[in-house]
Scaffold this motif. Structure first.
Motif, PDB file in Angstrom:
ATOM      1  N   ARG A 135      40.408  34.163  44.047  1.00 25.42           N
ATOM      2  CA  ARG A 135      41.761  34.469  43.570  1.00 25.42           C
ATOM      3  C   ARG A 135      42.330  33.308  42.744  1.00 25.42           C
ATOM      4  N   ASP A 141      38.261  40.133  36.864  1.00 25.04           N
ATOM      5  CA  ASP A 141      38.767  41.269  37.620  1.00 25.04           C
ATOM      6  C   ASP A 141      39.214  40.892  39.027  1.00 25.04           C
ATOM      7  N   ARG A 142      39.060  39.612  39.409  1.00 24.05           N
ATOM      8  CA  ARG A 142      39.438  39.178  40.756  1.00 24.05           C
ATOM      9  C   ARG A 142      40.488  38.070  40.753  1.00 24.05           C
ATOM     10  N   ARG A 147      43.436  39.166  36.264  1.00 23.67           N
ATOM     11  CA  ARG A 147      43.245  40.594  36.524  1.00 23.67           C
ATOM     12  C   ARG A 147      44.466  41.403  36.076  1.00 23.67           C
ATOM     13  N   GLN A 171      44.978  49.946  43.533  1.00 27.70           N
ATOM     14  CA  GLN A 171      44.151  48.750  43.635  1.00 27.70           C
ATOM     15  C   GLN A 171      42.679  49.034  43.371  1.00 27.70           C
ATOM     16  N   ASP A 172      42.202  50.194  43.794  1.00 24.35           N
ATOM     17  CA  ASP A 172      40.803  50.520  43.599  1.00 24.35           C
ATOM     18  C   ASP A 172      40.460  50.682  42.119  1.00 24.35           C
ATOM     19  N   HIS A 175      40.103  47.107  40.720  1.00 23.95           N
ATOM     20  CA  HIS A 175      38.900  46.436  41.206  1.00 23.95           C
ATOM     21  C   HIS A 175      37.631  47.044  40.631  1.00 23.95           C
ATOM     22  N   THR A 176      37.633  48.362  40.445  1.00 21.59           N
ATOM     23  CA  THR A 176      36.419  49.054  40.017  1.00 21.59           C
ATOM     24  C   THR A 176      36.291  49.132  38.508  1.00 21.59           C
ATOM     25  N   ARG A 179      35.645  46.136  35.699  1.00 23.46           N
ATOM     26  CA  ARG A 179      34.284  45.618  35.527  1.00 23.46           C
ATOM     27  C   ARG A 179      33.485  46.419  34.501  1.00 23.46           C
TER      28      ARG A 179
END
Length: 292
Positions: A135, A141-142, A147, A171-172, A175-176, A179
Protein backbone atom coordinates in the motif's frame (compact mmCIF):
# COMPACT_ATOMS: atom_id res chain seq x y z
CA UNK A 1 -4.47 6.26 14.99
CA UNK A 2 -1.18 7.81 13.94
CA UNK A 3 -0.88 11.41 12.81
CA UNK A 4 1.09 12.90 9.94
CA UNK A 5 4.91 13.03 10.20
CA UNK A 6 6.44 15.89 12.16
CA UNK A 7 8.12 17.01 8.95
CA UNK A 8 5.84 17.11 5.90
CA UNK A 9 7.56 18.42 2.76
CA UNK A 10 6.19 21.45 0.97
CA UNK A 11 6.61 19.83 -2.44
CA UNK A 12 6.29 16.37 -3.91
CA UNK A 13 9.47 14.56 -4.86
CA UNK A 14 10.73 11.23 -6.14
CA UNK A 15 11.55 8.49 -3.64
CA UNK A 16 13.32 5.46 -5.07
CA UNK A 17 11.82 2.11 -4.11
CA UNK A 18 15.26 0.97 -2.93
CA UNK A 19 15.20 3.77 -0.34
CA UNK A 20 11.72 3.00 0.98
CA UNK A 21 12.23 -0.13 3.10
CA UNK A 22 14.10 1.47 6.05
CA UNK A 23 11.03 3.64 6.65
CA UNK A 24 8.53 0.78 6.48
CA UNK A 25 9.02 -0.03 10.14
CA UNK A 26 6.99 -2.52 12.14
CA UNK A 27 5.51 0.42 14.06
CA UNK A 28 4.29 1.99 10.82
CA UNK A 29 2.93 -1.25 9.34
CA UNK A 30 1.04 -1.89 12.58
CA UNK A 31 -0.36 1.64 12.49
CA UNK A 32 1.32 2.59 15.76
CA UNK A 33 3.91 5.20 14.88
CA UNK A 34 4.99 7.10 11.78
CA UNK A 35 8.53 8.18 10.98
CA UNK A 36 9.59 11.74 11.75
CA UNK A 37 10.16 12.71 8.13
CA UNK A 38 13.55 14.43 8.43
CA UNK A 39 15.68 11.40 7.52
CA UNK A 40 13.36 10.48 4.67
CA UNK A 41 13.73 13.95 3.15
CA UNK A 42 17.47 13.32 2.74
CA UNK A 43 16.92 10.55 0.16
CA UNK A 44 14.27 12.31 -1.96
CA UNK A 45 15.00 13.62 -5.46
CA UNK A 46 13.35 17.03 -5.91
CA UNK A 47 11.00 17.85 -8.77
CA UNK A 48 11.24 21.09 -10.78
CA UNK A 49 10.44 24.05 -8.54
CA UNK A 50 8.78 26.05 -11.30
CA UNK A 51 5.91 23.55 -11.61
CA UNK A 52 2.93 24.39 -9.40
CA UNK A 53 1.62 20.82 -9.58
CA UNK A 54 4.11 19.61 -7.00
CA UNK A 55 2.84 21.67 -4.06
CA UNK A 56 1.79 19.33 -1.28
CA UNK A 57 -0.77 21.49 0.52
CA UNK A 58 -3.72 20.78 -1.84
CA UNK A 59 -3.15 17.03 -1.48
CA UNK A 60 -2.75 17.19 2.30
CA UNK A 61 -5.95 19.21 2.58
CA UNK A 62 -7.78 16.73 0.36
CA UNK A 63 -6.76 13.61 2.30
CA UNK A 64 -7.57 15.26 5.63
CA UNK A 65 -11.05 16.14 4.38
CA UNK A 66 -11.45 12.57 3.14
CA UNK A 67 -10.55 11.07 6.52
CA UNK A 68 -13.03 13.36 8.25
CA UNK A 69 -15.87 12.86 5.77
CA UNK A 70 -15.61 9.04 5.67
CA UNK A 71 -14.51 8.33 9.23
CA UNK A 72 -17.46 5.94 9.62
CA UNK A 73 -16.89 3.99 6.38
CA UNK A 74 -13.36 3.98 4.99
CA UNK A 75 -14.08 1.92 1.86
CA UNK A 76 -16.51 4.57 0.57
CA UNK A 77 -13.62 7.04 0.50
CA UNK A 78 -12.19 5.58 -2.72
CA UNK A 79 -15.09 6.66 -4.93
CA UNK A 80 -14.97 10.20 -3.53
CA UNK A 81 -11.21 10.67 -3.48
CA UNK A 82 -10.25 9.11 -6.84
CA UNK A 83 -11.66 11.83 -9.13
CA UNK A 84 -10.53 14.60 -6.78
CA UNK A 85 -7.01 13.24 -6.52
CA UNK A 86 -6.84 12.97 -10.32
CA UNK A 87 -8.14 16.52 -10.77
CA UNK A 88 -5.74 17.84 -8.12
CA UNK A 89 -2.62 15.99 -9.26
CA UNK A 90 -2.69 16.67 -12.99
CA UNK A 91 -0.24 14.22 -14.51
CA UNK A 92 0.63 12.76 -17.85
CA UNK A 93 0.50 8.97 -17.97
CA UNK A 94 4.28 8.91 -18.23
CA UNK A 95 4.57 10.86 -14.99
CA UNK A 96 1.95 8.70 -13.28
CA UNK A 97 3.88 5.55 -14.27
CA UNK A 98 6.84 6.66 -12.12
CA UNK A 99 6.49 4.70 -8.88
CA UNK A 100 8.88 7.08 -7.15
CA UNK A 101 6.24 9.80 -7.11
CA UNK A 102 3.69 7.54 -5.42
CA UNK A 103 6.31 6.26 -2.95
CA UNK A 104 6.92 9.83 -1.84
CA UNK A 105 3.26 10.73 -1.62
CA UNK A 106 2.47 7.68 0.51
CA UNK A 107 5.48 7.77 2.83
CA UNK A 108 6.42 11.44 3.12
CA UNK A 109 3.18 13.33 2.52
CA UNK A 110 0.30 11.17 3.74
CA UNK A 111 1.36 7.96 5.53
CA UNK A 112 -1.40 8.65 8.05
CA UNK A 113 -3.96 8.35 5.23
CA UNK A 114 -2.48 5.03 4.08
CA UNK A 115 -2.80 3.72 7.65
CA UNK A 116 -6.32 5.10 8.04
CA UNK A 117 -7.52 3.57 4.76
CA UNK A 118 -5.75 0.23 4.74
CA UNK A 119 -5.15 -0.89 8.32
CA UNK A 120 -6.74 -4.34 8.44
CA UNK A 121 -9.51 -5.27 10.83
CA UNK A 122 -8.69 -8.06 13.30
CA UNK A 123 -10.04 -11.52 12.52
CA UNK A 124 -9.90 -14.88 14.28
CA UNK A 125 -7.12 -16.05 11.96
CA UNK A 126 -5.26 -12.72 11.87
CA UNK A 127 -5.91 -10.85 15.10
CA UNK A 128 -3.10 -8.34 14.55
CA UNK A 129 -4.08 -5.19 12.68
CA UNK A 130 -1.59 -4.48 9.92
CA UNK A 131 -1.04 -2.63 6.65
CA UNK A 132 0.40 -4.44 3.65
CA UNK A 133 3.70 -2.85 2.60
CA UNK A 134 2.45 -2.72 -1.01
CA UNK A 135 0.00 0.00 0.00
CA UNK A 136 3.06 2.25 0.40
CA UNK A 137 5.29 1.07 -2.45
CA UNK A 138 3.45 -1.60 -4.41
CA UNK A 139 2.27 -2.01 -8.02
CA UNK A 140 -0.08 0.52 -9.57
CA UNK A 141 -3.22 -1.49 -8.83
CA UNK A 142 -2.35 -1.91 -5.13
CA UNK A 143 -0.49 1.20 -3.98
CA UNK A 144 -2.83 3.43 -1.97
CA UNK A 145 -2.77 6.51 -4.20
CA UNK A 146 -1.67 5.26 -7.61
CA UNK A 147 -4.61 2.82 -7.75
CA UNK A 148 -7.04 5.72 -7.30
CA UNK A 149 -5.31 7.98 -9.82
CA UNK A 150 -5.19 5.26 -12.47
CA UNK A 151 -8.78 4.24 -11.81
CA UNK A 152 -9.81 7.84 -12.44
CA UNK A 153 -7.67 8.05 -15.57
CA UNK A 154 -8.96 4.82 -17.08
CA UNK A 155 -12.63 5.06 -16.13
CA UNK A 156 -13.32 8.76 -16.73
CA UNK A 157 -15.44 9.49 -19.79
CA UNK A 158 -13.67 12.50 -21.22
CA UNK A 159 -14.08 15.19 -18.57
CA UNK A 160 -16.81 13.28 -16.72
CA UNK A 161 -15.71 11.51 -13.54
CA UNK A 162 -19.11 9.98 -12.76
CA UNK A 163 -18.08 6.55 -14.15
CA UNK A 164 -15.03 6.70 -11.86
CA UNK A 165 -17.26 6.91 -8.81
CA UNK A 166 -19.21 3.87 -9.99
CA UNK A 167 -16.06 1.86 -10.70
CA UNK A 168 -14.36 2.77 -7.42
CA UNK A 169 -17.47 1.82 -5.52
CA UNK A 170 -16.66 -1.81 -6.34
CA UNK A 171 -13.35 -2.91 -4.79
CA UNK A 172 -13.22 -6.10 -6.82
CA UNK A 173 -13.42 -4.18 -10.07
CA UNK A 174 -10.43 -2.04 -9.12
CA UNK A 175 -8.36 -4.98 -7.89
CA UNK A 176 -9.16 -7.18 -10.89
CA UNK A 177 -9.60 -4.94 -13.89
CA UNK A 178 -6.74 -2.48 -13.34
CA UNK A 179 -4.34 -5.36 -14.05
CA UNK A 180 -5.82 -5.90 -17.50
CA UNK A 181 -4.47 -4.12 -20.57
CA UNK A 182 -7.97 -4.22 -22.08
CA UNK A 183 -9.15 -1.55 -19.66
CA UNK A 184 -7.04 0.99 -21.57
CA UNK A 185 -9.66 0.63 -24.32
CA UNK A 186 -12.13 3.35 -23.32
CA UNK A 187 -15.31 1.69 -24.63
CA UNK A 188 -14.43 -1.42 -22.61
CA UNK A 189 -14.08 0.62 -19.43
CA UNK A 190 -17.39 2.42 -19.99
CA UNK A 191 -19.22 -0.80 -20.83
CA UNK A 192 -18.05 -2.34 -17.55
CA UNK A 193 -19.30 0.67 -15.64
CA UNK A 194 -22.65 0.52 -17.43
CA UNK A 195 -23.10 -3.13 -16.42
CA UNK A 196 -22.35 -2.21 -12.81
CA UNK A 197 -24.82 0.67 -12.86
CA UNK A 198 -27.54 -1.55 -14.33
CA UNK A 199 -27.16 -4.07 -11.54
CA UNK A 200 -26.49 -6.90 -14.00
CA UNK A 201 -23.06 -7.34 -12.42
CA UNK A 202 -22.52 -6.55 -8.75
CA UNK A 203 -20.70 -8.88 -6.35
CA UNK A 204 -17.01 -9.71 -6.33
CA UNK A 205 -17.50 -13.17 -7.81
CA UNK A 206 -19.52 -11.75 -10.68
CA UNK A 207 -16.93 -9.06 -11.42
CA UNK A 208 -14.13 -11.61 -11.38
CA UNK A 209 -16.05 -14.01 -13.61
CA UNK A 210 -16.88 -11.30 -16.12
CA UNK A 211 -13.26 -10.09 -16.16
CA UNK A 212 -12.05 -13.61 -16.97
CA UNK A 213 -14.57 -13.88 -19.80
CA UNK A 214 -13.70 -10.47 -21.25
CA UNK A 215 -9.98 -11.20 -21.23
CA UNK A 216 -10.48 -14.63 -22.77
CA UNK A 217 -12.68 -13.27 -25.54
CA UNK A 218 -10.25 -10.40 -26.12
CA UNK A 219 -7.55 -12.91 -27.03
CA UNK A 220 -9.45 -13.78 -30.20
CA UNK A 221 -11.67 -10.75 -30.73
CA UNK A 222 -10.20 -7.29 -31.22
CA UNK A 223 -12.42 -4.88 -29.30
CA UNK A 224 -11.03 -1.92 -31.24
CA UNK A 225 -12.74 -3.29 -34.34
CA UNK A 226 -15.99 -4.25 -32.62
CA UNK A 227 -16.24 -0.96 -30.73
CA UNK A 228 -13.88 1.68 -32.16
CA UNK A 229 -12.77 4.67 -30.13
CA UNK A 230 -11.81 8.02 -31.60
CA UNK A 231 -8.22 9.25 -31.29
CA UNK A 232 -7.55 11.43 -28.27
CA UNK A 233 -6.25 14.94 -28.92
CA UNK A 234 -3.24 15.51 -26.63
CA UNK A 235 -3.80 19.27 -26.74
CA UNK A 236 -6.69 19.02 -24.28
CA UNK A 237 -4.57 17.20 -21.71
CA UNK A 238 -1.67 19.62 -22.12
CA UNK A 239 -4.01 22.58 -21.63
CA UNK A 240 -5.55 20.98 -18.53
CA UNK A 241 -2.12 20.36 -17.01
CA UNK A 242 -1.02 23.91 -17.82
CA UNK A 243 -4.07 25.26 -15.98
CA UNK A 244 -2.92 23.61 -12.74
CA UNK A 245 -1.05 26.74 -11.72
CA UNK A 246 -4.22 28.86 -11.59
CA UNK A 247 -6.82 26.17 -10.86
CA UNK A 248 -8.73 26.56 -7.56
CA UNK A 249 -8.90 23.66 -5.08
CA UNK A 250 -11.23 20.90 -6.27
CA UNK A 251 -14.82 21.11 -5.13
CA UNK A 252 -15.71 19.01 -2.11
CA UNK A 253 -19.49 19.01 -2.60
CA UNK A 254 -19.59 18.78 -6.39
CA UNK A 255 -17.81 16.39 -8.71
CA UNK A 256 -14.79 18.03 -10.42
CA UNK A 257 -14.17 18.03 -14.16
CA UNK A 258 -11.27 16.32 -15.89
CA UNK A 259 -9.50 17.23 -19.14
CA UNK A 260 -11.85 18.65 -21.77
CA UNK A 261 -11.66 15.57 -23.98
CA UNK A 262 -14.42 14.11 -26.14
CA UNK A 263 -16.47 11.36 -24.49
CA UNK A 264 -16.37 7.76 -25.67
CA UNK A 265 -18.55 7.17 -28.76
CA UNK A 266 -21.96 6.09 -27.44
CA UNK A 267 -22.47 3.50 -30.16
CA UNK A 268 -19.26 1.72 -29.19
CA UNK A 269 -20.24 1.66 -25.50
CA UNK A 270 -23.68 0.28 -26.35
CA UNK A 271 -22.23 -2.46 -28.58
CA UNK A 272 -19.76 -3.63 -25.93
CA UNK A 273 -22.28 -3.40 -23.10
CA UNK A 274 -24.57 -5.76 -25.00
CA UNK A 275 -21.70 -8.06 -25.91
CA UNK A 276 -20.37 -8.21 -22.34
CA UNK A 277 -23.86 -8.90 -21.03
CA UNK A 278 -23.98 -11.94 -23.30
CA UNK A 279 -20.53 -13.03 -22.15
CA UNK A 280 -21.64 -12.72 -18.54
CA UNK A 281 -24.47 -15.19 -19.08
CA UNK A 282 -21.90 -17.97 -19.50
CA UNK A 283 -19.06 -16.46 -17.44
CA UNK A 284 -17.46 -18.76 -14.85
CA UNK A 285 -18.96 -17.24 -11.70
CA UNK A 286 -18.10 -19.29 -8.63
CA UNK A 287 -21.20 -20.27 -6.69
CA UNK A 288 -23.66 -19.46 -9.46
CA UNK A 289 -26.05 -22.26 -10.26
CA UNK A 290 -26.77 -23.15 -13.85
CA UNK A 291 -29.88 -21.33 -14.96
CA UNK A 292 -29.35 -18.34 -12.62
Amino acid sequence: MITQPNHVPERLGLLATSAVDPFLTEQLLKGEQVHGGIDLAKVVEPLPEDDARWWVEPIRSLVEDTMFEFREDRTRADAWLAPRLHATLRLTRREAADKRLWNHLALAVAPDYVVWRHLSEPTANRPERRIAAERFRGPADRQCFSRLWWAAELFRNGSDYEPVEVACGNQDLIHTVLRSELIDHRPTAQALVRLLKSGRVSGGREVNGLSVAINAAGATLIYDILAPDQPRDPVHLRDWIAEAESAPPVERHERPNGPDEDPVPEESVAVLTSYFAELFETAPVRGRKSGD
